[in-house]
Scaffold this active site. Sequence first.
Site, PDB file in Angstrom:
ATOM      1  N   HIS A   1       7.211  41.742 -69.163  1.00  0.00           N
ATOM      2  CA  HIS A   1       6.676  41.192 -67.928  1.00  0.00           C
ATOM      3  C   HIS A   1       5.253  40.737 -68.186  1.00  0.00           C
ATOM      4  O   HIS A   1       4.523  41.383 -68.935  1.00  0.00           O
ATOM      5  CB  HIS A   1       6.686  42.254 -66.819  1.00  0.00           C
ATOM      6  CG  HIS A   1       6.547  41.665 -65.466  1.00  0.00           C
ATOM      7  ND1 HIS A   1       5.319  41.331 -64.935  1.00  0.00           N
ATOM      8  CD2 HIS A   1       7.482  41.308 -64.556  1.00  0.00           C
ATOM      9  CE1 HIS A   1       5.522  40.811 -63.742  1.00  0.00           C
ATOM     10  NE2 HIS A   1       6.809  40.775 -63.482  1.00  0.00           N
TER      11      HIS A   1
ATOM     12  N   ASP B   1      14.905  43.096 -63.299  1.00  0.00           N
ATOM     13  CA  ASP B   1      16.194  42.427 -63.510  1.00  0.00           C
ATOM     14  C   ASP B   1      17.135  43.210 -64.404  1.00  0.00           C
ATOM     15  O   ASP B   1      18.320  42.897 -64.487  1.00  0.00           O
ATOM     16  CB  ASP B   1      15.965  41.047 -64.147  1.00  0.00           C
ATOM     17  CG  ASP B   1      15.286  40.110 -63.181  1.00  0.00           C
ATOM     18  OD1 ASP B   1      15.605  40.174 -61.994  1.00  0.00           O
ATOM     19  OD2 ASP B   1      14.429  39.326 -63.618  1.00  0.00           O
TER      20      ASP B   1
END
Length: 445
Positions: free
Chosen positions: A308, A365
């Site tokens: 991320h 996710d």
Amino acid sequence: MAMGETAILQYRGKNYELPVVVGTENEPAIDIRQLRAQSGLITLDDGYGNTGACESAITFIDGETGVLRYRGYPIEELAEKSNFIESAYLLIFGELPSAAQLKEFRKLLSDHEFIHEDLRHNFEGFPPNAHPMAILSAMINAVGCFQSQVVQPSDAESFTVAAARLMSKVRTIAAASYKKSIGRPMIYPRHDLYYTANFLHMMFSKPYQNYEPDPEVVRAMDLILLLHADHEQNCSTSTVRMVGSARANLWAAVAAGVCALWGPLHGGANQEVIEMLSQIHASGQSVESFIIKAKDKHSNTRLMGFGHRVYKNFDPRARIIKQACDAVLKKLGIHDPLLEIAKKLEETALRDPYFIERKLYPNVDFYSGIIMRAIGIPVNMFTVMFAIGRIPGWIAHWREVQTTPNARINRPRQVYQGAVQRSYVPIEQREWAAPQTLSSATASR
Ligand code: ACO
């Protein structure tokens, strides 16, 4: 905005004093707005990794310690005690609603759940295999054309109706795009159901059979929407703000946000995660050999659902989702081999120096797709679920842009690295090798 301190920049023998802006969570930032005018310098920050593009009061993230708060409330508390609609209200309007405000907002969501009957024909213009994100974006713009009133961001009443209308209709469009993709009749919303249950009804009911969702399934879907509701200046939200800064209307700005979210490095990653897990499962490839491939820069493979831009310790949403994933699959009595593969991938990657050194952790996710699969959401609709969840955040950011005093159109600069000035050469005098065109390739065969 606290100010007072300054930073000194030294360049070509001169000192430039730049104000330091401090946010409410004590994050300092150098204000460079006057830098170019004073020194001729601009700043270069490819991918905006270190650029504060705005001041915002909506969501706070501390990527180093894994903190995410909507309007000051920790995501863990909201996930446990709130629900999607209440958190959406919080994001959009800045405060948790009173019981009366929540009731009124829910009523507005119900009142606006239909899309204009004429719009049903618009779905026929898409091929059966059109990606639902393409349909969603196009239809949001199309529905916007049916909204004759201009949204007044500073008028509470008109803005509340606009926000409810968009949130409500997006869910109806999303379910209709799914029905279109499988060649089934669209299902009308049910007035007696709350937001998430109503969406699942439109997705899974048939004209001759109502779908009655398990409360655990509704809760899990609602949690996924809540966890996706905002994430400050991510790619799609920045897109909404960028488009909104040109004073484009709410529908147009959100339609653009949907397109940005579609990308596989952003919202499209949840679909990619399931595709990656299914591929590993089908091929019988070992988790270890997949990890070796994901580390190889030449393989063009990444461990999807890992990493991320902001979280460099853990993604708090991933922790919540992982727990919910275990609970939902247990409740539904589903044993999913992909969950086992996901857990093994996570364990292996978290022990591997490549992932440790680069601070790569599972993101939201990584497990959300497994829950959606268990609920029966088809893989190509995963990113649409993300978009439905993100709508409140986009609305809040669009409004923030519109109501910021003296807000300017967003317009970054660049460092030009192309050819310097040269004169036009008539075609018969050009001697350099021209790029190969289709006709020259055919002619040379
Ligand atoms: N698998 C393998 N290597 C990775 C991964 C990954 N998932 N993510 C990053 N890396 C490596 C890069 O190759 C790079 O290595 P290097 O320093 O040796 O060149 C290093 O880690 C830094 O990666 P960047 O791409 O520079 O990180 P950035 O902050 O630009 O990208 C992103 C973040 C896009 C999320 C990236 O980690 C990625 O592609 N992850 C997979 C896709 C994904 O899960 N996206 C969802 C993001 S969350 C969201 O949108 C809700």
